[in-house]
Scaffold this motif. Structure first.
Motif, PDB file in Angstrom:
ATOM      1  N   VAL A  88       0.889  -1.178  -0.093  1.00 34.22           N
ATOM      2  CA  VAL A  88       0.166   0.037  -0.022  1.00 34.22           C
ATOM      3  C   VAL A  88       0.936   1.349   0.055  1.00 34.22           C
ATOM      4  CG1 VAL A  88      -1.677   1.415   1.296  1.00 34.22           C
ATOM      5  CG2 VAL A  88      -1.672  -1.098   1.322  1.00 34.22           C
ATOM      6  N   GLY A  89       0.775   2.215  -0.972  1.00 37.24           N
ATOM      7  CA  GLY A  89       1.544   3.310  -1.114  1.00 37.24           C
ATOM      8  C   GLY A  89       1.306   4.311   0.180  1.00 37.24           C
ATOM      9  N   LEU A  90       2.186   4.965   0.571  1.00 36.69           N
ATOM     10  CA  LEU A  90       2.080   5.682   1.771  1.00 36.69           C
ATOM     11  C   LEU A  90       1.463   7.178   1.267  1.00 36.69           C
ATOM     12  CD1 LEU A  90       5.415   5.170   3.511  1.00 36.69           C
ATOM     13  CD2 LEU A  90       2.988   4.449   4.345  1.00 36.69           C
ATOM     14  N   GLU A  91       0.707   7.833   2.063  1.00 41.10           N
ATOM     15  CA  GLU A  91       0.306   9.171   1.722  1.00 41.10           C
ATOM     16  C   GLU A  91       1.262   9.997   0.961  1.00 41.10           C
ATOM     17  OE1 GLU A  91      -2.594  11.808   1.435  1.00 41.10           O
ATOM     18  OE2 GLU A  91      -2.951  10.221   2.525  1.00 41.10           O
ATOM     19  N   GLY A  92       0.936  10.430  -0.297  1.00 39.43           N
ATOM     20  CA  GLY A  92       1.754  11.526  -1.223  1.00 39.43           C
ATOM     21  C   GLY A  92       2.494  10.794  -2.191  1.00 39.43           C
ATOM     22  N   MET A  93       2.830   9.328  -1.940  1.00 39.89           N
ATOM     23  CA  MET A  93       4.019   8.760  -2.612  1.00 39.89           C
ATOM     24  C   MET A  93       3.533   8.667  -4.015  1.00 39.89           C
ATOM     25  SD  MET A  93       5.362   4.878  -2.193  1.00 39.89           S
ATOM     26  CE  MET A  93       4.425   4.059  -3.463  1.00 39.89           C
ATOM     27  N   VAL A  94       2.394   8.084  -4.394  1.00 41.19           N
ATOM     28  CA  VAL A  94       1.993   8.241  -5.929  1.00 41.19           C
ATOM     29  C   VAL A  94       2.220   9.691  -6.525  1.00 41.19           C
ATOM     30  CG1 VAL A  94       0.122   7.715  -7.528  1.00 41.19           C
ATOM     31  CG2 VAL A  94       0.474   6.120  -5.486  1.00 41.19           C
ATOM     32  N   ASP A  95       1.720  10.738  -5.950  1.00 38.63           N
ATOM     33  CA  ASP A  95       1.812  11.976  -6.390  1.00 38.63           C
ATOM     34  C   ASP A  95       3.348  12.396  -6.501  1.00 38.63           C
ATOM     35  OD1 ASP A  95      -1.103  12.328  -6.785  1.00 38.63           O
ATOM     36  OD2 ASP A  95      -1.293  13.306  -4.807  1.00 38.63           O
ATOM     37  N   ASP A  96       4.020  12.202  -5.468  1.00 38.76           N
ATOM     38  CA  ASP A  96       5.393  12.419  -5.335  1.00 38.76           C
ATOM     39  C   ASP A  96       6.144  11.650  -6.577  1.00 38.76           C
ATOM     40  OD1 ASP A  96       5.048  14.448  -3.369  1.00 38.76           O
ATOM     41  OD2 ASP A  96       5.965  12.792  -1.711  1.00 38.76           O
ATOM     42  N   THR A  97       6.080  10.516  -6.750  1.00 32.17           N
ATOM     43  CA  THR A  97       6.471   9.977  -7.836  1.00 32.17           C
ATOM     44  C   THR A  97       6.174  10.106  -9.268  1.00 32.17           C
ATOM     45  OG1 THR A  97       6.538   7.846  -6.429  1.00 32.17           O
ATOM     46  CG2 THR A  97       6.996   7.496  -8.779  1.00 32.17           C
ATOM     47  N   CYS A  98       4.944  10.680  -9.589  1.00 30.03           N
ATOM     48  CA  CYS A  98       4.638  11.135 -10.695  1.00 30.03           C
ATOM     49  C   CYS A  98       5.202  12.529 -11.012  1.00 30.03           C
ATOM     50  CB  CYS A  98       2.971  11.068 -10.874  1.00 30.03           C
ATOM     51  SG  CYS A  98       2.513   9.111 -11.070  1.00 30.03           S
ATOM     52  N   ARG A  99       5.130  13.225 -10.068  1.00 32.77           N
ATOM     53  CA  ARG A  99       5.793  14.636 -10.170  1.00 32.77           C
ATOM     54  C   ARG A  99       7.228  14.483 -10.604  1.00 32.77           C
ATOM     55  NH1 ARG A  99       2.188  16.372  -6.097  1.00 32.77           N
ATOM     56  NH2 ARG A  99       4.095  15.955  -4.586  1.00 32.77           N
TER      57      ARG A  99
ATOM     58  N   ARG B 182      14.067   6.585  -6.177  1.00 36.75           N
ATOM     59  CA  ARG B 182      13.596   7.679  -4.956  1.00 36.75           C
ATOM     60  C   ARG B 182      12.525   7.570  -4.288  1.00 36.75           C
ATOM     61  NH1 ARG B 182      11.624  13.746  -6.793  1.00 36.75           N
ATOM     62  NH2 ARG B 182      10.015  13.122  -5.613  1.00 36.75           N
ATOM     63  N   ALA B 183      11.293   7.095  -4.716  1.00 39.71           N
ATOM     64  CA  ALA B 183      10.389   6.567  -4.037  1.00 39.71           C
ATOM     65  C   ALA B 183      10.601   5.537  -3.040  1.00 39.71           C
ATOM     66  CB  ALA B 183       9.205   6.195  -4.767  1.00 39.71           C
ATOM     67  N   ALA B 184      11.274   4.448  -3.325  1.00 37.68           N
ATOM     68  CA  ALA B 184      11.909   3.372  -2.749  1.00 37.68           C
ATOM     69  C   ALA B 184      12.658   3.962  -1.226  1.00 37.68           C
ATOM     70  CB  ALA B 184      12.451   2.386  -3.120  1.00 37.68           C
ATOM     71  N   GLU B 185      13.363   4.927  -1.513  1.00 40.12           N
ATOM     72  CA  GLU B 185      14.412   5.387  -0.503  1.00 40.12           C
ATOM     73  C   GLU B 185      13.434   6.323   0.417  1.00 40.12           C
ATOM     74  OE1 GLU B 185      17.820   8.425  -0.440  1.00 40.12           O
ATOM     75  OE2 GLU B 185      18.099   7.026  -1.836  1.00 40.12           O
ATOM     76  N   THR B 186      12.674   7.219  -0.276  1.00 40.33           N
ATOM     77  CA  THR B 186      12.046   8.414   0.479  1.00 40.33           C
ATOM     78  C   THR B 186      10.811   7.407   1.256  1.00 40.33           C
ATOM     79  OG1 THR B 186      12.319   9.997  -1.133  1.00 40.33           O
ATOM     80  CG2 THR B 186      10.435  10.330   0.176  1.00 40.33           C
ATOM     81  N   TYR B 187      10.392   6.504   0.835  1.00 38.83           N
ATOM     82  CA  TYR B 187       9.178   5.952   1.780  1.00 38.83           C
ATOM     83  C   TYR B 187       9.450   4.732   2.063  1.00 38.83           C
ATOM     84  CZ  TYR B 187       6.461   9.841  -0.412  1.00 38.83           C
ATOM     85  OH  TYR B 187       5.841  11.098  -0.894  1.00 38.83           O
ATOM     86  N   GLY B 188      10.879   4.201   2.118  1.00 44.99           N
ATOM     87  CA  GLY B 188      11.153   3.246   2.595  1.00 44.99           C
ATOM     88  C   GLY B 188      10.492   1.712   2.255  1.00 44.99           C
ATOM     89  N   LEU B 189      10.582   1.584   0.924  1.00 46.85           N
ATOM     90  CA  LEU B 189       9.807   0.492   0.304  1.00 46.85           C
ATOM     91  C   LEU B 189      11.262  -0.457  -0.100  1.00 46.85           C
ATOM     92  CD1 LEU B 189       7.179   1.878  -1.929  1.00 46.85           C
ATOM     93  CD2 LEU B 189       6.899   1.075   0.420  1.00 46.85           C
TER      94      LEU B 189
END
Length: 73
Positions: A33-44, A66-73
């Protein structure tokens, strides 16, 4: 002058929608499950990279990492 801007904004919106669909689908396939803001940040990130001349695969890989690092995935 406003016609090209409108077309550009429309193109960006379409790219962003495709990106969001792809990110959500990948998260679903991974059972995550993506964390809050993750999808928007990744697409920006993706849109910015493509607008700055990166290829689609490069933009995907860069923003995914970048998303994996930022959101700890």
């Amino acid at each position: 002058m406003s016609a090209p801007l409108a077309a550009s904004a429309s193109d960006n919106s379409l790219i962003t929608q495709f990106c969001k669909t792809a990110v959500k689908a990948e998260l679903h396939r991974a059972g995550t499950v993506g964390l809050e803001g993750m999808v928007d940040d990744t697409c920006r990130c993706f849109l910015a990279k493509v607008q700055n001349g990166a290829g689609i695969q490069t933009a995907q890989a860069t923003c995914k990492a970048r998303a994996a690092e930022t959101y700890g995935l």
